[in-house]
Scaffold this motif. Sequence first.
Motif, PDB file in Angstrom:
ATOM      1  N   GLY A 213      -9.461   4.717   6.574  1.00 51.62           N
ATOM      2  CA  GLY A 213      -9.314   4.785   7.998  1.00 51.62           C
ATOM      3  C   GLY A 213      -8.295   5.041   8.476  1.00 51.62           C
ATOM      4  O   GLY A 213      -7.807   5.302   9.797  1.00 51.62           O
ATOM      5  N   SER A 214      -7.361   5.640   7.767  1.00 52.61           N
ATOM      6  CA  SER A 214      -5.746   5.875   8.195  1.00 52.61           C
ATOM      7  C   SER A 214      -5.697   7.306   7.830  1.00 52.61           C
ATOM      8  O   SER A 214      -6.122   8.076   6.918  1.00 52.61           O
ATOM      9  CB  SER A 214      -4.734   5.103   7.244  1.00 52.61           C
ATOM     10  N   LYS A 215      -4.997   7.922   8.966  1.00 48.49           N
ATOM     11  CA  LYS A 215      -4.704   9.342   8.737  1.00 48.49           C
ATOM     12  C   LYS A 215      -3.325   9.493   8.134  1.00 48.49           C
ATOM     13  O   LYS A 215      -2.976  10.848   8.204  1.00 48.49           O
ATOM     14  CB  LYS A 215      -4.761   9.909  10.021  1.00 48.49           C
ATOM     15  N   LEU A 216      -2.756   8.736   7.784  1.00 47.69           N
ATOM     16  CA  LEU A 216      -1.533   8.719   7.186  1.00 47.69           C
ATOM     17  C   LEU A 216      -1.518   9.392   5.815  1.00 47.69           C
ATOM     18  O   LEU A 216      -2.398   8.558   4.982  1.00 47.69           O
ATOM     19  CB  LEU A 216      -0.548   7.763   7.413  1.00 47.69           C
ATOM     20  N   LYS A 217      -0.584  10.210   5.518  1.00 48.55           N
ATOM     21  CA  LYS A 217      -0.495  10.697   4.057  1.00 48.55           C
ATOM     22  C   LYS A 217       0.029   9.327   3.372  1.00 48.55           C
ATOM     23  O   LYS A 217       0.023   9.242   2.150  1.00 48.55           O
ATOM     24  CB  LYS A 217       0.620  11.730   3.902  1.00 48.55           C
ATOM     25  N   SER A 218       1.130   8.710   3.968  1.00 49.22           N
ATOM     26  CA  SER A 218       1.846   7.556   3.518  1.00 49.22           C
ATOM     27  C   SER A 218       0.794   6.529   2.908  1.00 49.22           C
ATOM     28  O   SER A 218       0.933   6.079   1.868  1.00 49.22           O
ATOM     29  CB  SER A 218       2.651   6.931   4.453  1.00 49.22           C
ATOM     30  N   ALA A 219      -0.511   6.501   3.641  1.00 49.69           N
ATOM     31  CA  ALA A 219      -1.380   5.521   3.318  1.00 49.69           C
ATOM     32  C   ALA A 219      -1.978   5.865   2.010  1.00 49.69           C
ATOM     33  O   ALA A 219      -2.313   5.035   1.129  1.00 49.69           O
ATOM     34  CB  ALA A 219      -2.227   5.341   4.355  1.00 49.69           C
ATOM     35  N   GLN A 220      -2.053   7.387   1.708  1.00 52.32           N
ATOM     36  CA  GLN A 220      -2.885   7.651   0.540  1.00 52.32           C
ATOM     37  C   GLN A 220      -1.762   7.210  -0.648  1.00 52.32           C
ATOM     38  O   GLN A 220      -2.181   7.075  -1.969  1.00 52.32           O
ATOM     39  CB  GLN A 220      -2.977   9.353   0.377  1.00 52.32           C
ATOM     40  N   LEU A 221      -0.590   7.540  -0.320  1.00 51.24           N
ATOM     41  CA  LEU A 221       0.382   7.523  -1.298  1.00 51.24           C
ATOM     42  C   LEU A 221       0.616   5.986  -1.715  1.00 51.24           C
ATOM     43  O   LEU A 221       0.589   5.594  -3.030  1.00 51.24           O
ATOM     44  CB  LEU A 221       1.885   8.026  -1.067  1.00 51.24           C
ATOM     45  N   LEU A 222       0.484   5.116  -0.885  1.00 50.53           N
ATOM     46  CA  LEU A 222       0.569   3.783  -1.002  1.00 50.53           C
ATOM     47  C   LEU A 222      -0.677   3.259  -1.956  1.00 50.53           C
ATOM     48  O   LEU A 222      -0.514   2.060  -2.638  1.00 50.53           O
ATOM     49  CB  LEU A 222       0.644   2.958   0.303  1.00 50.53           C
ATOM     50  N   ASP A 223      -1.765   3.905  -1.585  1.00 52.12           N
ATOM     51  CA  ASP A 223      -2.873   3.590  -2.326  1.00 52.12           C
ATOM     52  C   ASP A 223      -2.687   3.671  -3.976  1.00 52.12           C
ATOM     53  O   ASP A 223      -2.968   3.171  -4.893  1.00 52.12           O
ATOM     54  CB  ASP A 223      -4.077   4.381  -1.977  1.00 52.12           C
ATOM     55  N   MET A 224      -1.807   4.961  -4.138  1.00 59.59           N
ATOM     56  CA  MET A 224      -1.462   5.161  -5.594  1.00 59.59           C
ATOM     57  C   MET A 224      -0.572   4.134  -5.961  1.00 59.59           C
ATOM     58  O   MET A 224      -0.633   3.846  -7.264  1.00 59.59           O
ATOM     59  CB  MET A 224      -0.820   6.425  -5.663  1.00 59.59           C
ATOM     60  N   VAL A 225       0.283   3.618  -5.110  1.00 62.94           N
ATOM     61  CA  VAL A 225       1.359   2.679  -5.567  1.00 62.94           C
ATOM     62  C   VAL A 225       0.314   1.352  -5.896  1.00 62.94           C
ATOM     63  O   VAL A 225       0.683   0.788  -6.932  1.00 62.94           O
ATOM     64  CB  VAL A 225       2.130   2.196  -4.222  1.00 62.94           C
ATOM     65  N   ARG A 226      -0.777   0.979  -5.245  1.00 62.77           N
ATOM     66  CA  ARG A 226      -1.610  -0.018  -5.529  1.00 62.77           C
ATOM     67  C   ARG A 226      -2.198   0.176  -6.871  1.00 62.77           C
ATOM     68  O   ARG A 226      -2.020  -0.847  -7.649  1.00 62.77           O
ATOM     69  CB  ARG A 226      -2.535   0.021  -4.334  1.00 62.77           C
ATOM     70  N   THR A 227      -2.417   1.209  -7.045  1.00 61.13           N
ATOM     71  CA  THR A 227      -2.900   1.369  -8.583  1.00 61.13           C
ATOM     72  C   THR A 227      -1.980   1.288  -9.536  1.00 61.13           C
ATOM     73  O   THR A 227      -1.968   0.735 -10.733  1.00 61.13           O
ATOM     74  CB  THR A 227      -3.677   2.871  -8.750  1.00 61.13           C
TER      75      THR A 227
ATOM     76  N   THR B 143      12.385  -5.082   5.852  1.00 65.78           N
ATOM     77  CA  THR B 143      11.308  -4.098   6.650  1.00 65.78           C
ATOM     78  C   THR B 143      11.793  -2.546   6.969  1.00 65.78           C
ATOM     79  O   THR B 143      12.994  -2.405   7.323  1.00 65.78           O
ATOM     80  CB  THR B 143      10.698  -4.873   7.981  1.00 65.78           C
ATOM     81  N   PHE B 144      10.900  -1.569   6.854  1.00 70.63           N
ATOM     82  CA  PHE B 144      11.318  -0.303   6.945  1.00 70.63           C
ATOM     83  C   PHE B 144      10.715   0.367   7.870  1.00 70.63           C
ATOM     84  O   PHE B 144       9.259  -0.138   8.150  1.00 70.63           O
ATOM     85  CB  PHE B 144      11.318   0.583   5.571  1.00 70.63           C
ATOM     86  N   SER B 145      11.156   1.339   8.707  1.00 70.26           N
ATOM     87  CA  SER B 145      10.104   2.197   9.507  1.00 70.26           C
ATOM     88  C   SER B 145      10.620   3.561   9.256  1.00 70.26           C
ATOM     89  O   SER B 145      11.530   3.886   9.125  1.00 70.26           O
ATOM     90  CB  SER B 145      10.359   1.689  11.038  1.00 70.26           C
ATOM     91  N   PHE B 146       9.434   4.242   9.203  1.00 65.41           N
ATOM     92  CA  PHE B 146       9.571   5.738   9.062  1.00 65.41           C
ATOM     93  C   PHE B 146       8.490   6.491   9.742  1.00 65.41           C
ATOM     94  O   PHE B 146       7.445   5.689  10.232  1.00 65.41           O
ATOM     95  CB  PHE B 146       8.846   5.781   7.614  1.00 65.41           C
ATOM     96  N   LEU B 147       8.647   7.777   9.843  1.00 64.99           N
ATOM     97  CA  LEU B 147       7.618   8.728  10.204  1.00 64.99           C
ATOM     98  C   LEU B 147       6.829   8.924   8.955  1.00 64.99           C
ATOM     99  O   LEU B 147       7.512   8.957   7.775  1.00 64.99           O
ATOM    100  CB  LEU B 147       8.136  10.112  10.801  1.00 64.99           C
ATOM    101  N   ASP B 148       5.692   9.296   8.967  1.00 63.74           N
ATOM    102  CA  ASP B 148       4.782   9.416   7.914  1.00 63.74           C
ATOM    103  C   ASP B 148       5.642  10.514   6.964  1.00 63.74           C
ATOM    104  O   ASP B 148       5.718  10.344   5.659  1.00 63.74           O
ATOM    105  CB  ASP B 148       3.558  10.180   8.652  1.00 63.74           C
ATOM    106  N   SER B 149       5.979  11.610   7.582  1.00 63.41           N
ATOM    107  CA  SER B 149       6.407  12.559   6.336  1.00 63.41           C
ATOM    108  C   SER B 149       7.813  12.114   5.837  1.00 63.41           C
ATOM    109  O   SER B 149       8.017  12.527   4.838  1.00 63.41           O
ATOM    110  CB  SER B 149       6.507  13.957   7.131  1.00 63.41           C
ATOM    111  N   ASP B 150       8.488  11.475   6.707  1.00 63.70           N
ATOM    112  CA  ASP B 150       9.846  10.886   6.054  1.00 63.70           C
ATOM    113  C   ASP B 150       9.636   9.996   4.890  1.00 63.70           C
ATOM    114  O   ASP B 150      10.384   9.896   4.127  1.00 63.70           O
ATOM    115  CB  ASP B 150      10.628  10.438   7.321  1.00 63.70           C
TER     116      ASP B 150
END
Lengths: 129, 763
Positions: free
Chosen positions: A10-24, A79-86
């Motif tokens: 349900g997230s459009k963020l690329k970062s979410a995809q990457l964080l899923d990989m981190v999870r794995t 806590t960090f704040s980013f833009l998706d691409s950054d």
Amino acid sequence: MASDGSVSEGSKLKSAQLLDMVRTHLTTDAGKELQTKVGFVYQINIAPKKMGFEEESFVVDLKNLKVYKGKAEGKPDATFSFLDSDFIGVATGKTNPQMAFIRGKMKIKGSMSAAQKFTPEIFPKPAKL
Amino acid sequence: MAFRDLVMGGAGCAVPGQDGSSSSNPLGGLADSIIGSASKTQERIREMPGLAGPGQAGPQIGRSGPLTSLPGSEFNLGQRPDGQVPDYLRGFQGADPREFTDAWNQSVERWPPPPQFPMAPLNQEGALFQEFEGIYGQQAGPSGAPQMLDAPPQRVLNGFLHSFLDSSRTNAPFPAVRLPELGLSQADKRRIRDRSHIMGRHIFADKGEAFIDSQVNGLLHSLDIDDSLGAQTRGPLGGQLPEFEQLWKEGYAQSNMQIAPRPLMPLANQWADEFQNHAGPSGAPQGWADEFANQQNGDQWVNQFQEQQHQSRLRNGPMGNMAGMEQTRSLVQTLSQNQDPKFQNSKFLQFVSKMSRGELIVEENQVKPGMANAGAGAWADEFQQQHPESWAAEFTAGEHQLRSDSWANEFARTAPEPVATNDAWVDEFSRLGVKDWADEFGDQMAKGDEISTEWVDSYDQFVEEQVRGEQKRAASSRFVYQFADNNPYVGHPNPLKEGQDLFRRGLLSEAVLALEAEVLKNPENAEGWRLLGITHAENDDDRQAIASMVRARDADPANLEVLLALGVSHTNELEQEEALRYLRGWLQHHPKYGTLVPGDAAERLIPSEVENLFQEAAILSPEDSDIHTVLGVLYNLSRNYDKAISSFERALQLKPRDYSLWNKLGATQANSSRSAEAIYAYQEALDLKPNYVRAWSNMGIGYANQGRYEESIRYYVRALVMNPKADNAWQYLRISLSIASRNDLLDACEMRDLEKLQKEFPL
């Protein structure tokens, strides 16, 4: 259909995809080493286009080796704040975190010593199909 | 080495004792003298020789009250309440030097270079105030005890903003008070609102969001600025509020002392005009000039900065020149001990030696031709003309290489314009934590000579590099194909055939060139673009692959291979939506399965829905390997790795010699944390196609994700030997090198010195 606990659903963020990989990744031996090497709890707020707007929060908890969506349970070390691409830039080593910080592309709140350990090393590199 | 002495304060360059001078290193000393303690750190201010200086300084320093500390220092306090940021920034050594350039470029872009400021001639003592008055002339009248509500709106606003800043020290909640109508324009209000939010975050950084918000809201409310854009203005409110009077006095009294009227506008206009003449082809400076004109009205933050200057001058001004000359001399002496010819010819050294000879003097923070040599007067101008990129760019170069507070300060001062951009600078420097640069610099210098040579070098070459870099950035927008320069295949009679040959022989980087020549010749040739895209993908460059495939699709919208390739590349780039759209399009355009796909795609595609369509297709023809391939990609998108692996395995049963399928299988395994198995799949791919850069690079990723960094380095290097343009692999290589504690090779990585890397890490 995504596997349980996915943070990208349900997230459009690329970062979410990457964080899923981190999870794995955190289930692997190399991932588990991060517990001793880093061991901090990071909350990462990611905005799609404009800093602070429509942010989604994720937690990379290297103390307990888990990644989940939402605010940290308890107080995060940093806590960090980013833009998706950054965020993608920092996680994949394209941008060095200090540089991102100086440019104002990464905002930090919390412990600086924890922030210092927030390096590309934490993130698995996505293999390319 | 001399340079180190220069910075670290070695014995060889001790500064002849200015009484009270604490700077034992010439660069610091120089900076101090030049700058007049512009450094925002209070300690430094206290160390300054000028402390014992002019009589006027005394009361200012000893004063207790809101402005006792140097205005601007609250930024530092706010930024680093616990002094931790420097630690963070100390991590800089490993950073890519080009990134510093970029970062500074960005800073400079945001606040374009200021013009030369035609300052009135000043002579020591009284001149200080003259200038200060000049700056202040417009905002402040002659009276030292201003009348709150009778004052012009500018002054009311000015004082009010000060009291806001002061509240950062007292930590007192900032009350909303009613001000008289200030006649602020909407643009002014917006600017004040934006800035106060930013400033609020800086000065109250240690307080937490709620506090910041309440402070800022107090301010905005008082100024009748609605937090939403395009605020509605309330009617004017009268009434004198005693507490406001008080606030205002506290915040403003000091800065208002000894102010005599002097019109600023004419100066400012002159200044803006002059600047426009300098502006040259770039549009940005023009924008700056406009901005400046506007700022004359609403923007009073700058006062904070001016006060700071004021104070520092009080302390140092009269001694500045003598001390500066003296210290510059010792600096030059130290510098000239460096035998490096590059250094000897550097503009920096020239600059400094001119200063030491008095040909150039730095007066009131401006570089000026000195009396000693009128001929040298042209130097500053000439310098600027030769470098249309402006002083700022020059100093940016010095800045990013030096990483020192002296430079940071000098940059700020030498940029000879103390008003319009300085709120930006205050912001910028507070964010940087100027002092950190000094630490950083010290660390860097301690590491040895190489770096110092490097930055001197860069300083001289910066302008050129910047122009190049600028162009590169402009062209790197999304999905725009970037052609190589000097393509030897341009003019080739049949570049497509040549490209196909090269591709088949596995010479991917060569094939790229030939195919580029083809699509330059026949821009509508879908096959040329398609094969170019495939080649880029195999060469591990998804951005270029996407750019080519988009062109191929434009030429042939129903080409299945193109649609699949686009789906794959977008998947690799983690762009789920685009990938889904293309993969769905693949099925839609398939002669056999097209009917399965409902006509209109939903606004937002759901991975599982697209997967379902393909599952239907797979039931229709279970022997179609392509269907399984696409399904595998789709499952990757939704991170159903087990299903993805089964799909690719199924496809491989049908097409065992498809190297790209082996790679896809491997990549899927790697992403699902089965990197060990992935290595085997990659090996299969490489056996079938030895020059498959993507598989080499993936192999490196596989090892890295297992924590086997040494091995990963070997594979990255191997991939890069075949395609030095694979940027991802360079980034990953850098990460692996630093984790594997091979920092000695980071430079080679930065320089892209494959020979050296290959020697260290043969495969």
